[in-house]
Motif scaffolding. Structure first.
Motif, PDB file in Angstrom:
ATOM      1  N   ALA A  95      -0.700   0.397  -4.764  1.00  0.00           N
ATOM      2  CA  ALA A  95      -0.870  -0.853  -4.030  1.00  0.00           C
ATOM      3  C   ALA A  95      -1.749  -0.632  -2.813  1.00  0.00           C
ATOM      4  CB  ALA A  95       0.486  -1.400  -3.594  1.00  0.00           C
ATOM      5  N   THR A  97      -2.787  -2.710   0.752  1.00  0.00           N
ATOM      6  CA  THR A  97      -2.491  -3.844   1.628  1.00  0.00           C
ATOM      7  C   THR A  97      -3.726  -4.159   2.451  1.00  0.00           C
ATOM      8  OG1 THR A  97      -0.176  -3.193   1.777  1.00  0.00           O
ATOM      9  CG2 THR A  97      -0.987  -4.680   3.481  1.00  0.00           C
ATOM     10  N   THR A 117      -2.936  -3.048  -7.311  1.00  0.00           N
ATOM     11  CA  THR A 117      -2.804  -4.417  -6.816  1.00  0.00           C
ATOM     12  C   THR A 117      -3.099  -4.447  -5.327  1.00  0.00           C
ATOM     13  OG1 THR A 117      -1.150  -4.942  -8.502  1.00  0.00           O
ATOM     14  CG2 THR A 117      -1.237  -6.393  -6.567  1.00  0.00           C
ATOM     15  N   TRP A 118      -3.977  -5.367  -4.927  1.00  0.00           N
ATOM     16  CA  TRP A 118      -4.312  -5.599  -3.524  1.00  0.00           C
ATOM     17  C   TRP A 118      -3.568  -6.854  -3.078  1.00  0.00           C
ATOM     18  CZ3 TRP A 118      -7.539  -3.594  -7.081  1.00  0.00           C
ATOM     19  CH2 TRP A 118      -8.316  -2.486  -6.734  1.00  0.00           C
ATOM     20  N   THR A 119      -2.974  -6.800  -1.883  1.00  0.00           N
ATOM     21  CA  THR A 119      -2.277  -7.962  -1.318  1.00  0.00           C
ATOM     22  C   THR A 119      -2.846  -8.248   0.061  1.00  0.00           C
ATOM     23  OG1 THR A 119      -0.250  -7.354  -2.494  1.00  0.00           O
ATOM     24  CG2 THR A 119      -0.030  -8.922  -0.661  1.00  0.00           C
ATOM     25  N   ASN A 146      -1.220 -13.735   1.463  1.00  0.00           N
ATOM     26  CA  ASN A 146      -0.218 -13.420   0.446  1.00  0.00           C
ATOM     27  C   ASN A 146      -0.738 -13.483  -0.995  1.00  0.00           C
ATOM     28  OD1 ASN A 146       1.818 -12.845   2.332  1.00  0.00           O
ATOM     29  ND2 ASN A 146       2.284 -15.014   2.530  1.00  0.00           N
ATOM     30  N   THR A 148      -2.778 -12.007  -4.265  1.00  0.00           N
ATOM     31  CA  THR A 148      -2.965 -10.660  -4.786  1.00  0.00           C
ATOM     32  C   THR A 148      -4.100 -10.650  -5.801  1.00  0.00           C
ATOM     33  OG1 THR A 148      -1.363 -10.967  -6.576  1.00  0.00           O
ATOM     34  CG2 THR A 148      -0.522 -10.062  -4.494  1.00  0.00           C
ATOM     35  N   SER A 150      -5.382  -7.796  -8.976  1.00  0.00           N
ATOM     36  CA  SER A 150      -5.054  -6.546  -9.667  1.00  0.00           C
ATOM     37  C   SER A 150      -6.173  -6.159 -10.616  1.00  0.00           C
ATOM     38  CB  SER A 150      -3.754  -6.695 -10.465  1.00  0.00           C
ATOM     39  OG  SER A 150      -2.667  -6.932  -9.608  1.00  0.00           O
TER      40      SER A 150
END
Length: 177
Positions: A95, A97, A117-119, A146, A148, A150
């Protein structure tokens, strides 16, 4: 002095009352200026200095003397998602962030076949886009707070990327066999 039915008598204020009103206005303006930090003297991080005649009684976590108040940060609490109020998911090895206009971690190493996954936790929109000329596959839409994005990396290699909205934001995914 003649008065008609639609007029009222002139309001007369004493010179003392006018001077008091002016003094209050000047004191307020000076208070605002002093609060803007017009001093060139460095202060320690987390220190507050009240302006002339100001105090910070009862300020939580405050301690200190001689006009400088050092404020301790509040005890840490689990982070929550602004939208749901639920605790945020803990960071995982796959992940990234997006926070404070940066990708974290700046370099992520994963094995081929890993979904990353980027959030976006910033209030501003960001993208996850392969650097031009790198031949990389990353092409997200603008991610709102918020949101995301992927991508599953299938081939080993180094994948540099950036935010097209804020090009100073750069990072890399390194994919091992």
């Amino acid at each position: 002095m003649a008065m008609n039915a639609n007029s009222s008598p002139p309001v007369r204020r004493s010179r003392t009352a006018c001077l008091a009103a002016v003094a209050v206005a000047v004191a307020g303006a000076l208070g605002l200026l002093s609060a803007c930090g017009g001093s060139s003297h460095p202060k320690p991080a987390g220190a507050l200095t009240p302006g002339a005649g100001q105090t910070l009684p009862g300020f939580p976590g405050a301690s200190g003397t001689s006009g400088t108040v050092t404020v301790s940060p509040p005890p840490s609490t689990p982070s929550t998602s602004p939208a749901s109020g639920q605790p945020s998911a803990p960071a995982t090895a796959n992940a990234v962030t997006i926070k404070n206009f940066a990708f974290s971690p700046a370099t992520l190493t994963v094995k081929a076949g890993t979904k990353v996954t980027w959030t976006n936790t910033d209030p501003d929109a960001h993208t996850v886009t392969s650097k031009q000329g790198s031949g990389g596959p990353l092409q997200s839409a603008a991610l709102a707070t918020n949101d995301t994005y992927s991508y599953t990396f299938t081939a080993p290699g180094t994948y540099p990327y950036f935010c097209t909205i804020h090009p100073f934001m750069t990072a890399t995914v390194e994919v091992t066999p």
